[in-house]
Design a protein around this motif. Structure first.
Motif, PDB file in Angstrom:
ATOM      1  N   GLU A   1      35.890  39.749  31.817  1.00 12.40           N
ATOM      2  CA  GLU A   1      35.295  41.077  31.652  1.00 12.40           C
ATOM      3  C   GLU A   1      35.249  41.759  33.005  1.00 12.40           C
ATOM      4  OE1 GLU A   1      31.496  40.795  29.854  1.00 12.40           O
ATOM      5  OE2 GLU A   1      32.253  39.971  27.951  1.00 12.40           O
ATOM      6  N   LEU A   2      35.807  42.969  33.062  1.00 10.41           N
ATOM      7  CA  LEU A   2      35.909  43.702  34.314  1.00 10.41           C
ATOM      8  C   LEU A   2      35.059  44.966  34.264  1.00 10.41           C
ATOM      9  CD1 LEU A   2      39.797  43.458  34.725  1.00 10.41           C
ATOM     10  CD2 LEU A   2      38.072  41.942  35.724  1.00 10.41           C
ATOM     11  N   SER A   3      34.547  45.338  35.400  1.00 10.59           N
ATOM     12  CA  SER A   3      33.779  46.590  35.503  1.00 10.59           C
ATOM     13  C   SER A   3      33.923  47.122  36.926  1.00 10.59           C
ATOM     14  CB  SER A   3      32.294  46.346  35.173  1.00 10.59           C
ATOM     15  OG  SER A   3      31.725  45.416  36.071  1.00 10.59           O
ATOM     16  N   GLY A   4      33.446  48.349  37.131  1.00 12.77           N
ATOM     17  CA  GLY A   4      33.515  48.941  38.462  1.00 12.77           C
ATOM     18  C   GLY A   4      34.887  49.462  38.797  1.00 12.77           C
ATOM     19  N   ARG A   5      35.335  49.189  39.982  1.00 14.21           N
ATOM     20  CA  ARG A   5      36.601  49.727  40.466  1.00 14.21           C
ATOM     21  C   ARG A   5      37.789  49.168  39.696  1.00 14.21           C
ATOM     22  NH1 ARG A   5      38.782  49.549  46.740  1.00 14.21           N
ATOM     23  NH2 ARG A   5      40.500  51.050  46.442  1.00 14.21           N
ATOM     24  N   ALA A   6      37.648  48.013  39.089  1.00 15.31           N
ATOM     25  CA  ALA A   6      38.740  47.398  38.330  1.00 15.31           C
ATOM     26  C   ALA A   6      39.222  48.296  37.211  1.00 15.31           C
ATOM     27  CB  ALA A   6      38.274  46.057  37.766  1.00 15.31           C
ATOM     28  N   LEU A   7      38.325  49.139  36.684  1.00 13.80           N
ATOM     29  CA  LEU A   7      38.680  50.010  35.555  1.00 13.80           C
ATOM     30  C   LEU A   7      39.617  51.128  35.970  1.00 13.80           C
ATOM     31  CD1 LEU A   7      35.211  50.231  33.780  1.00 13.80           C
ATOM     32  CD2 LEU A   7      37.115  48.649  33.331  1.00 13.80           C
ATOM     33  N   GLU A   8      39.856  51.288  37.252  1.00 17.26           N
ATOM     34  CA  GLU A   8      40.762  52.329  37.718  1.00 17.26           C
ATOM     35  C   GLU A   8      42.224  51.948  37.462  1.00 17.26           C
ATOM     36  OE1 GLU A   8      39.971  53.024  41.797  1.00 17.26           O
ATOM     37  OE2 GLU A   8      37.870  53.621  41.488  1.00 17.26           O
ATOM     38  N   PHE A   9      42.449  50.690  37.093  1.00 12.32           N
ATOM     39  CA  PHE A   9      43.811  50.215  36.884  1.00 12.32           C
ATOM     40  C   PHE A   9      44.007  49.834  35.421  1.00 12.32           C
ATOM     41  CE2 PHE A   9      42.500  49.341  41.227  1.00 12.32           C
ATOM     42  CZ  PHE A   9      43.531  49.897  41.958  1.00 12.32           C
TER      43      PHE A   9
ATOM     44  N   GLY B   1      30.300  47.984  46.151  1.00 11.64           N
ATOM     45  CA  GLY B   1      30.230  48.682  44.870  1.00 11.64           C
ATOM     46  C   GLY B   1      29.500  47.853  43.830  1.00 11.64           C
ATOM     47  N   ASP B   2      29.530  48.387  42.605  1.00 14.50           N
ATOM     48  CA  ASP B   2      28.773  47.773  41.522  1.00 14.50           C
ATOM     49  C   ASP B   2      29.660  47.015  40.526  1.00 14.50           C
ATOM     50  OD1 ASP B   2      26.517  48.888  42.607  1.00 14.50           O
ATOM     51  OD2 ASP B   2      26.729  50.739  41.423  1.00 14.50           O
ATOM     52  N   GLY B   3      30.922  46.891  40.814  1.00 16.14           N
ATOM     53  CA  GLY B   3      31.825  46.236  39.860  1.00 16.14           C
ATOM     54  C   GLY B   3      31.630  44.723  39.821  1.00 16.14           C
ATOM     55  N   ALA B   4      32.131  44.112  38.757  1.00 17.01           N
ATOM     56  CA  ALA B   4      32.005  42.667  38.576  1.00 17.01           C
ATOM     57  C   ALA B   4      33.222  42.119  37.836  1.00 17.01           C
ATOM     58  CB  ALA B   4      30.727  42.336  37.829  1.00 17.01           C
ATOM     59  N   LEU B   5      33.378  40.812  37.949  1.00 15.76           N
ATOM     60  CA  LEU B   5      34.450  40.103  37.257  1.00 15.76           C
ATOM     61  C   LEU B   5      33.846  38.777  36.786  1.00 15.76           C
ATOM     62  CD1 LEU B   5      38.115  39.598  38.474  1.00 15.76           C
ATOM     63  CD2 LEU B   5      36.746  37.652  37.737  1.00 15.76           C
ATOM     64  N   ALA B   6      33.832  38.571  35.482  1.00 16.77           N
ATOM     65  CA  ALA B   6      33.202  37.360  34.945  1.00 16.77           C
ATOM     66  C   ALA B   6      33.922  36.917  33.686  1.00 16.77           C
ATOM     67  CB  ALA B   6      31.723  37.618  34.651  1.00 16.77           C
ATOM     68  N   GLY B   7      33.885  35.585  33.438  1.00 18.94           N
ATOM     69  CA  GLY B   7      34.526  35.052  32.231  1.00 18.94           C
ATOM     70  C   GLY B   7      35.102  33.671  32.469  1.00 18.94           C
ATOM     71  N   TYR B   8      36.183  33.384  31.753  1.00 16.51           N
ATOM     72  CA  TYR B   8      36.778  32.048  31.798  1.00 16.51           C
ATOM     73  C   TYR B   8      38.287  32.135  31.980  1.00 16.51           C
ATOM     74  CZ  TYR B   8      32.358  30.418  29.810  1.00 16.51           C
ATOM     75  OH  TYR B   8      31.034  30.145  29.593  1.00 16.51           O
ATOM     76  N   LEU B   9      38.836  31.076  32.550  1.00 19.68           N
ATOM     77  CA  LEU B   9      40.278  30.853  32.570  1.00 19.68           C
ATOM     78  C   LEU B   9      40.529  29.593  31.751  1.00 19.68           C
ATOM     79  CD1 LEU B   9      41.113  31.438  36.370  1.00 19.68           C
ATOM     80  CD2 LEU B   9      41.386  33.061  34.478  1.00 19.68           C
ATOM     81  N   ARG B  10      41.192  29.726  30.620  1.00 20.69           N
ATOM     82  CA  ARG B  10      41.523  28.567  29.794  1.00 20.69           C
ATOM     83  C   ARG B  10      42.877  28.032  30.262  1.00 20.69           C
ATOM     84  NH1 ARG B  10      40.669  26.303  24.739  1.00 20.69           N
ATOM     85  NH2 ARG B  10      38.471  26.564  25.315  1.00 20.69           N
ATOM     86  N   VAL B  11      42.869  26.823  30.832  1.00 21.84           N
ATOM     87  CA  VAL B  11      44.079  26.207  31.389  1.00 21.84           C
ATOM     88  C   VAL B  11      44.488  25.047  30.494  1.00 21.84           C
ATOM     89  CG1 VAL B  11      45.122  25.093  33.397  1.00 21.84           C
ATOM     90  CG2 VAL B  11      43.355  26.858  33.718  1.00 21.84           C
ATOM     91  N   THR B  12      45.768  25.015  30.111  1.00 21.86           N
ATOM     92  CA  THR B  12      46.297  23.934  29.278  1.00 21.86           C
ATOM     93  C   THR B  12      47.498  23.312  29.969  1.00 21.86           C
ATOM     94  OG1 THR B  12      45.593  25.097  27.268  1.00 21.86           O
ATOM     95  CG2 THR B  12      47.199  23.324  27.007  1.00 21.86           C
ATOM     96  N   LEU B  13      47.500  21.981  30.065  1.00 25.63           N
ATOM     97  CA  LEU B  13      48.577  21.252  30.717  1.00 25.63           C
ATOM     98  C   LEU B  13      49.335  20.416  29.682  1.00 25.63           C
ATOM     99  CD1 LEU B  13      46.173  21.637  32.874  1.00 25.63           C
ATOM    100  CD2 LEU B  13      47.374  19.899  34.193  1.00 25.63           C
ATOM    101  N   GLY B  14      50.652  20.462  29.760  1.00 25.01           N
ATOM    102  CA  GLY B  14      51.484  19.669  28.841  1.00 25.01           C
ATOM    103  C   GLY B  14      52.673  19.075  29.567  1.00 25.01           C
TER     104      GLY B  14
END
Length: 269
Positions: free
Chosen positions: A130-138, A99-112
């Motif tokens: 940012e989600l697109s494609g089949r991810a938008l079905e949920f 399909g044409d969907g995508a998943l892109a971006g960042y995971l900001r992880v903080t440890l303490g």
């Protein structure tokens, strides 16, 4: 979609775990690592700090029969890290395998650090994706649950792997230290034993000297034997000698008194 996970591992150990891209990626449930590309910071995109991991992720979204598994193929890398703040950003760029969907971006992880002695670590994750494609079905709630479930399992797996690795290293170091210390202790004891034997040789025990016998031939007094009373038969010799001299002197004076002018002594009046 932020969530937190607390693990029984020290902060420093977890920081080392999260800053190892390959090991961090292999701890993600459902992720198959296809390749690890070494990208020097100077040659890579701005902010990239280390290796880029390429792989395939099977992500389950939704519950029950309404849920579905979406496969993403792409890359992830550490885009930035600040050790003094305990934060790092993981950049993700993936597309649906079908399909044409995508998943892109960042995971900001903080440890303490957590716990009275810092024996635990609290890890918070804030996805900015940012989600697109089949991810938008949920809906958002489905994605929040999916990401939180995946993230918690990922962190716990990573913590367990590094905790076991650290314990193994510490056990090996302790064993090596014992192996090094044992000969040192034996050598120390041997040295002490050698020193003790050496002291016995160089410093023999002091034996009280016997009182030397009186050597008459070395005495300054020729009558030492008499005065010491060692010879019982001569103990009256000094008295006899003095009496004899006294009688001889008296006799001589009498003899001179009988002859006028024989006495050479005089008295002045």
């Amino acid at each position: 979609m932020a969530f937190e996970v607390e693990v029984p591992v020290r902060h420093r150990t977890m920081w080392l775990a999260f800053t190892d891209p390959e090991k961090m990626a292999r701890a993600v449930p459902g992720l198959t690592v296809d390749a690890v590309h070494t990208v020097p910071p100077a040659d890579g995109p701005e902010g990239v700090a280390g290796d880029v991991v390429a792989g395939r992720l099977k992500l389950r979204v939704g519950a029950g029969g309404a849920g579905a598994t979406i496969t993403y193929r792409g890359t992830a890398c550490i885009a930035g890290a600040e050790a003094h703040n305990g934060t790092l950003d993981i950049a993700v760029d993936a597309a649906q395998a079908r399909g044409d969907g995508a998943l892109a971006g960042y995971l900001r992880v903080t440890l303490g650090p957590a716990g009275d002695a810092g024996e635990r670590t609290v890890i918070s994750v804030v996805p900015e994706l940012e989600l697109s494609g089949r991810a938008l079905e949920f809906g958002r709630a489905d994605w929040h649950e999916a990401v939180e479930t995946l993230g918690a399992a990922w962190i716990e797996t990573l913590a367990a792997e590094f905790r076991d690795a650290v314990e193994a290293v510490e056990a090996e170091e302790a064993s090596q230290a014992d192996e090094v210390a044992a000969p040192a202790v034996v050598e120390s004891l041997s040295n002490k034993s050698g020193e003790s034997e050496s002291e016995k040789i160089t410093n023999p025990p002091v034996v009280p000297a016997a009182s030397p016998a009186l050597d008459e031939s070395l005495s300054d007094d020729p009558l030492a034997a008499v005065w010491s009373g060692r010879y019982e038969k001569n103990r009256w010799l000094p008295l006899i000698t003095a009496l004899t001299l006294f009688l001889l002197i008296k006799r001589r004076r009498r003899h001179r008194a009988d002859k006028a002018g024989a006495d050479s002594s005089f008295r002045m009046e």
